[in-house]
Design an enzyme around this catalytic site. Structure first.
Site, mmCIF file in Angstrom:
data_model
loop_
_atom_site.group_PDB
_atom_site.id
_atom_site.type_symbol
_atom_site.label_atom_id
_atom_site.label_comp_id
_atom_site.label_asym_id
_atom_site.label_seq_id
_atom_site.Cartn_x
_atom_site.Cartn_y
_atom_site.Cartn_z
ATOM 1 C CD GLU A 191 -32.262 42.400 -16.828
ATOM 2 O OE1 GLU A 191 -33.524 42.447 -17.045
ATOM 3 O OE2 GLU A 191 -31.852 42.149 -17.912
ATOM 4 C CE LYS B 12 -32.547 38.958 -16.592
ATOM 5 N NZ LYS B 12 -33.594 38.173 -17.194
HETATM 6 P P1 13P Z 1 -30.587 37.591 -22.311
HETATM 7 O O1 13P Z 1 -30.323 36.464 -21.451
HETATM 8 O O2 13P Z 1 -31.041 37.200 -23.551
HETATM 9 O O3 13P Z 1 -29.759 38.680 -22.113
HETATM 10 O O4 13P Z 1 -32.167 38.096 -21.653
HETATM 11 C C1 13P Z 1 -32.159 38.302 -20.399
HETATM 12 C C2 13P Z 1 -33.245 39.507 -20.294
HETATM 13 O O5 13P Z 1 -34.502 39.118 -19.598
HETATM 14 C C3 13P Z 1 -32.802 40.936 -20.574
HETATM 15 O O6 13P Z 1 -33.840 41.763 -19.912
#
Ligand code: 13P
Length: 340
Positions: free
Chosen positions: A177, A219
Site C-alpha cells: 500500500e 493497494k
Molecule cells: P481508507 O479507505 O479509509 O483510506 O482506509 C484504507 C486503509 O486501509 C488505509 O490504510
C-alpha cells in the site's frame, strides 16, 4: 514452498465483484472514529463494533477479505467464537495490518516513514496460526511544493518491498500500500506525476527484493486532485488519469489493484471505481476496492455504539458493500444510492 497457498489466497481475494473491508484502524485511529459518535474506545467497544461489521447478513457476497488490526485477530465475539473464525466460517479471509505505524522520516520532518520490519517473520507466523492469510503495510507520501522528496520515495519503496518479500516467504499474501495522500491544493496532473514516480520506485524495489508479482495485491490511491484544489475532477477524468498511470507503471503480472478510499466521500469512491472499471480500454488487473472509511462511515454513524442500532448499521454497511461490488464490475449507477 508456499506457492499454492499464495495463489489460492490471491484468487480468493480477487474474486469477481468482491473487495476488501479495511477494518484495521490502529488504536489511535479508531479512537478518533469513535470520538465522532462520542463513544469511549475500549477493548470491548472496539470488539463490539467489529463484531457488528463482521456479522452483517450477506456481507460475504461482496467482501472477500477483511484487514484486521492485531488486537482484533485474537478477539472473541460475544458468542464466544473468535472474530477470525467468524469470518472464515462465512468464506471471508482474515488479514492483518503488520506495520507499526508512521514516524518522522527525519527529526522534525513533515514526511513519514513506516516502521515494523523487526520480528516481522515471527509476527506473520503467529498471525497465520490465528487464521490470517494476507497482510498489509502502508507507506505514505505527501504532496507539497517540494514533496515528496526522493528520500521518501526511496525509503518507502524499500520498506514495502522488504515487507512483501518476508510475507511471501511465510506464505502470507502481501498487500502493498503506497498511499499518495489527498491533502493539499495540488491538481490532478500533479497527483498523476507523483503517483507515477512512486509506483515506478515501488515496482523497481519489488523486483530487487525478489517479490513474486503474481502473489501480491497492490493497494494504491486513485489519481485525484488534492482535497483543497479549486478544480475538482469527475469520475471520467479520475478514471482516465488513474488507469493511464497504472498502465504505465504496474506490470500485468499483478493480479489485483484494490484501491483505498483515502478520504473520498462514499459516493465518490463508488462512482470513481465504477468509472475505472467501465473505461473502454484494456486493463490486465482486477480493479476493486479495499475501503475503510468509504465502507464503514455510514455504519459507524448509524450504530452510534448502541445495541438497538446494530441491524440498521449493518444495513448501512451492506448497502455500501453492495454498491462498491457493483462498481467493481462497472455496474454501479447513481440511482442505486436511493435504495436502502
Ligand atoms: P481508507 O479507505 O479509509 O483510506 O482506509 C484504507 C486503509 O486501509 C488505509 O490504510
Amino acid at each position: 514452498m508456499y506457492s499454492d497457498t499464495l495463489n489460492n489466497t490471491v484468487a480468493a481475494m480477487t474474486a469477481p465483484g468482491k473487495g476488501l473491508l479495511a477494518a484495521d484502524e490502529s488504536t489511535n485511529t479508531i479512537k478518533k472514529r469513535f470520538d465522532t459518535i462520542t463513544l469511549e474506545s475500549t477493548e470491548e467497544s472496539r470488539r463490539d463494533y467489529r463484531e457488528m461489521l463482521f456479522t452483517t447478513p450477506q456481507i460475504s457476497d461482496y467482501i472477500s477479505g477483511v484487514i484486521l488490526f492485531e488486537e482484533t485477530l485474537s478477539q472473541v465475539a460475544r458468542s464466544g467464537q473468535p472474530l477470525a473464525e467468524l469470518l472464515i466460517a462465512q468464506g471471508i479471509l482474515p488479514g492483518i495490518k503488520v506495520d507499526k505505524g508512521l514516524i518522522p522520516l527525519n527529526p522534525g520532518s513533515a514526511e513519514k516513514c513506516t516502521q515494523g520490519l523487526d520480528g516481522l517473520g515471527q509476527k506473520l507466523q503467529q498471525a497465520r496460526e490465528l487464521g490470517a492469510r494476507f497482510a498489509k503495510w502502508r507507506g505514505v507520501y505527501s504532496i507539497a511544493h517540494t514533496l515528496p522528496s526522493r528520500q521518501s520515495i526511496h525509503v518507502n519503496a524499500e520498506g514495502l518491498a522488504r515487507y512483501a518479500a518476508i510475507c511471501q516467504s511465510e506464505g502470507i499474501v502481501p498487500i502493498v500500500e503506497p498511499e499518495v495522500l489527498m491533502d493539499g491544493e495540488h491538481d490532478i496532473h500533479r497527483c498523476e506525476r507523483v503517483t507515477t514516480e512512486v509506483l515506478a520506485a515501488v515496482f523497481n524495489a519489488l523486483r530487487t527484493h525478489g517479490v513474486t508479482l503474481e502473489q501480491m495485491i497492490l493497494k494504491p490511491n486513485m489519481v485525484l486532485p488534492g482535497a483543497e484544489c479549486t478544480v475538482q475532477a469527475g469520475p471520467q477524468e479520475v478514471a482516465e488519469a488513474t488507469v493511464r498511470t497504472f498502465k504505465r507503471t504496474v506490470p500485468a503480472a499483478v493480479p489485483g489493484i484494490m484501491f483505498l478510499s483515502g478520504g473520498q466521500s462514499e459516493q465518490a469512491a463508488s462512482a470513481n471505481l465504477n468509472a475505472i472499471n467501465a473505461l473502454n480500454t484494456s486493463k490486465p488487473w482486477v480493479l476493486s476496492y479495499s475501503y475503510g472509511r468509504a465502507l464503514q462511515a455510514p455504519a459507524l454513524q448509524t450504530w452510534g455504539g448502541r445495541d438497538e442500532n446494530v441491524t440498521a448499521a449493518q444495513t448501512a454497511l451492506a448497502k455500501r458493500a453492495r454498491l462498491n461490488s457493483a462498481a467493481a464490475v462497472g455496474g454501479y449507477r447513481a440511482e442505486m444510492e436511493q435504495v436502502a
